[in-house]
Write an enzyme that holds these catalytic residues in place. Structure first.
Site, PDB file in Angstrom:
ATOM      1  N   ARG A 103      -2.166  -0.843   5.490  1.00  0.00           N
ATOM      2  CA  ARG A 103      -3.374  -1.356   4.818  1.00  0.00           C
ATOM      3  C   ARG A 103      -3.089  -2.699   4.153  1.00  0.00           C
ATOM      4  O   ARG A 103      -3.948  -3.575   4.074  1.00  0.00           O
ATOM      5  CB  ARG A 103      -3.869  -0.347   3.769  1.00  0.00           C
ATOM      6  CG  ARG A 103      -4.553   0.870   4.358  1.00  0.00           C
ATOM      7  CD  ARG A 103      -4.925   1.880   3.284  1.00  0.00           C
ATOM      8  NE  ARG A 103      -3.772   2.642   2.824  1.00  0.00           N
ATOM      9  CZ  ARG A 103      -3.803   3.559   1.855  1.00  0.00           C
ATOM     10  NH1 ARG A 103      -4.957   3.801   1.219  1.00  0.00           N
ATOM     11  NH2 ARG A 103      -2.736   4.228   1.510  1.00  0.00           N
ATOM     12  N   CYS A 131       0.872  -1.180   0.000  1.00  0.00           N
ATOM     13  CA  CYS A 131       0.000   0.000   0.000  1.00  0.00           C
ATOM     14  C   CYS A 131       0.900   1.217   0.000  1.00  0.00           C
ATOM     15  O   CYS A 131       1.761   1.352  -0.865  1.00  0.00           O
ATOM     16  CB  CYS A 131      -0.971  -0.039   1.176  1.00  0.00           C
ATOM     17  SG  CYS A 131      -0.177  -0.116   2.790  1.00  0.00           S
TER      18      CYS A 131
END
Lengths: 285, 106
Positions: A238, A233
Site C-alpha cells: 500500500r 504500511c
C-alpha cells in the site's frame, strides 16, 4: 515525473491492446485473479513467488529479476503497463520494484482491474506466451528504498507517512480487514508518522484523485514538502501506492518506500511505538 | 467446512472460514451480495468503511457472491460496487460471526 508520464487511462489501454513494444503485466495479491480473466495479451507476475526470495525476507536479486523478465518476454525497451486488483496496490508495488531495478518505460493503468471490469472491458482466459528476451537489470536504486535504521533515524527528522487504515494506525487492528487479525508484531505506529491512508488518494473506482486534490490531501495532513519522505504500511505494497502518488504524480524528489514496513518495525526490540490516533512525539533521549 | 450453493432468497450463507480462524478472538463480517432479481453477484467489489466512513478494506465476491472481512467490534459500513449496481449496509459487529446481506440496485 508527472501524471502524463506515469499513468495511462483504461481508454488508452484499450486502444493500445496488442500494440508492439507495449507489454501489459497483471500483478495481484489474489494470484488466481489473472486466471479467471485478464486483459488480452497481459502476462502475469506473482508478487510473492516471482518477486520475493523464497527463503530470506528480501527481493529476488538482480540476476533473478533478469531471468524472470527474460522468461516472461519483457525487453529492456518495452513499455510496461502494470495493473492489478486491490486498487492497484500490488501493481504499484511492482512499479516501484521495476524502478528499483532501473526499468525505463513504465506506466500504471489508472484504476487497475476494478475500473477495467466495472467498465465492462474485455477480459480473456487465453494463455499468453511471449518470446523470451535477454533482459538486463540495473543494480538496485537505493534512493527509493528505505531500511529500518534509516526509518528510526527519520523519527522527528523526516516526513514519515503511515498509509494503513486509521484503525491499523491507532493499533485497533493489526492487519487490513480482509486478513485475519492474529499477528506476531505489536500494534500501533512509528512516533511522529502522519496518518494518510492510501485510500484517500484514490476514488471509489480505484483511479487516482486529481493532482490538486492530492496536493491538498498531503498538505492538509501536515506533510512538509521541504523534507524527505518515507512511506510505510504493513508489508510495503500500500505504501508503494502512496510512493507512486508522491513521487510519480506529484513529483516530490526524495520519497522512499519502507518495504519492511509495520511487520518489521512492529517486531523490532526496543524501538519507540505510538498508540492512538495522534502521531505522537519523538522519544526524548 | 462445506460450501452450500447459495440462493439469495435463502437465509444468509457466509463464506467458509479457514480452520485457523479463532472466532473467540476474530470479529468476522461476512455475507452475500445479491442482485435485485435475487441472484448472487460474483466479482462484486465490497468495501468495509469504519465508523468515520473511512475505507478499511475491500474484497471481491466469490462466484457465489460471498465476501468476508476480519474487523474489530464496532460500527461498520459495507458498500458493494458491481456491474449489476451498488448497495450500502450499516452494522454493529461483535466478536464472532456477523452476517450481512447486500442487495445491489442498478
Amino acid at each position: 515525473m508527472s501524471r502524463d508520464s506515469a499513468l495511462v487511462s483504461a481508454d488508452w489501454a484499450e486502444k493500445y491492446l496488442g500494440a508492439p513494444g507495449i507489454v501489459f503485466v497483471e500483478v495481484d495479491e489474489d494470484t488466481t485473479a489473472y486466471d479467471t480473466g485478464h486483459i488480452p495479451g497481459a502476462v502475469k507476475l506473482d508478487w510473492k513467488s516471482d518477486l520475493q526470495d523464497p527463503v530470506r525476507r528480501d527481493f529476488v536479486n538482480q540476476q533473478q529479476f533478469e531471468a524472470l523478465l527474460s522468461e516472461r518476454g519483457i525487453g529492456n525497451g518495452d513499455q510496461v503497463v502494470l495493473y492489478g486488483g486491490n486498487n492497484n496496490w500490488f501493481a504499484a508495488y511492482a512499479y516501484w520494484y521495476f524502478k528499483l531495478y532501473g526499468h525505463g518505460d513504465l506506466k500504471l493503468l489508472d484504476g487497475g482491474r476494478k475500473k477495467w471490469e466495472l467498465g465492462n472491458r474485455p477480459l480473456v482466459t487465453d494463455p499468453v506466451s511471449r518470446t523470451a528476451t535477454s533482459y538486463r537489470a540495473q543494480t538496485q536504486d537505493q534512493s527509493i528504498r528505505a531500511f529500518r535504521d534509516e526509518v528510526i533515524a527519520a523519527i522527528g527528522a523526516k516526513n514519515l507517512v503511515d498509509v494503513r487504515s486509521p484503525d491499523e494506525y491507532a493499533g485497533r487492528l493489526l492487519a487490513p480487514a480482509h486478513l485475519p487479525q492474529e499477528q506476531a508484531q505489536r500494534a500501533g505506529h512509528i512516533p511522529t508518522a502522519l496518518s494518510v491512508p492510501w485510500s484517500k488518494a484514490a476514488n471509489e473506482d480505484g483511479t487516482f484523485k486529481s493532482d490538486d486534490e492530492l496536493r491538498q490531501l498531503y498538505g492538509g495532513a501536515g506533510l512538509d514538502g521541504s523534507k524527505s519522505t518515507i512511506a510505510y504500511c504493513r508489508i510495503g505494497e500500500r505504501s508503494s501506492h502512496t510512493w507512486f502518488v508522491l513521487r510519480e504524480l506529484l513529483g516530490h524528489s526524495d520519497v522512499k518506500n519502507y518495504d519492511g514496513s509495520w511487520t518489521e518495525y512492529g517486531s523490532l526490540v526496543g524501538v519507540p511505538v505510538a498508540l492512538g490516533d495522534e502521531p505522537g512525539d519523538p522519544p526524548s533521549n | 467446512m462445506t460450501t452450500n450453493s447459495v440462493g439469495c432468497g435463502a437465509p444468509v450463507q457466509s463464506a467458509p472460514l479457514p480452520a485457523s480462524v479463532d472466532l473467540e478472538k476474530e470479529t468476522v463480517i461476512t455475507g452475500v451480495v445479491c442482485s435485485g432479481e435475487g441472484d448472487p453477484v460474483g466479482g462484486a467489489y465490497v468495501r468495509l468503511l469504519d465508523a468515520t466512513g473511512e475505507f478499511t478494506a475491500e474484497v471481491v465476491t466469490s462466484p457465489e457472491g460471498q465476501f468476508r472481512f476480519f474487523a474489530a467490534p464496532g460500527t461498520w459500513t459495507l458498500r458493494a460496487l458491481s456491474r449489476a449496481g451498488n448497495a450500502d449496509a450499516k452494522l454493529t459487529a461483535g466478536r464472532g460471526l456477523n452476517e450481512v446481506a447486500l442487495s445491489v440496485i442498478a
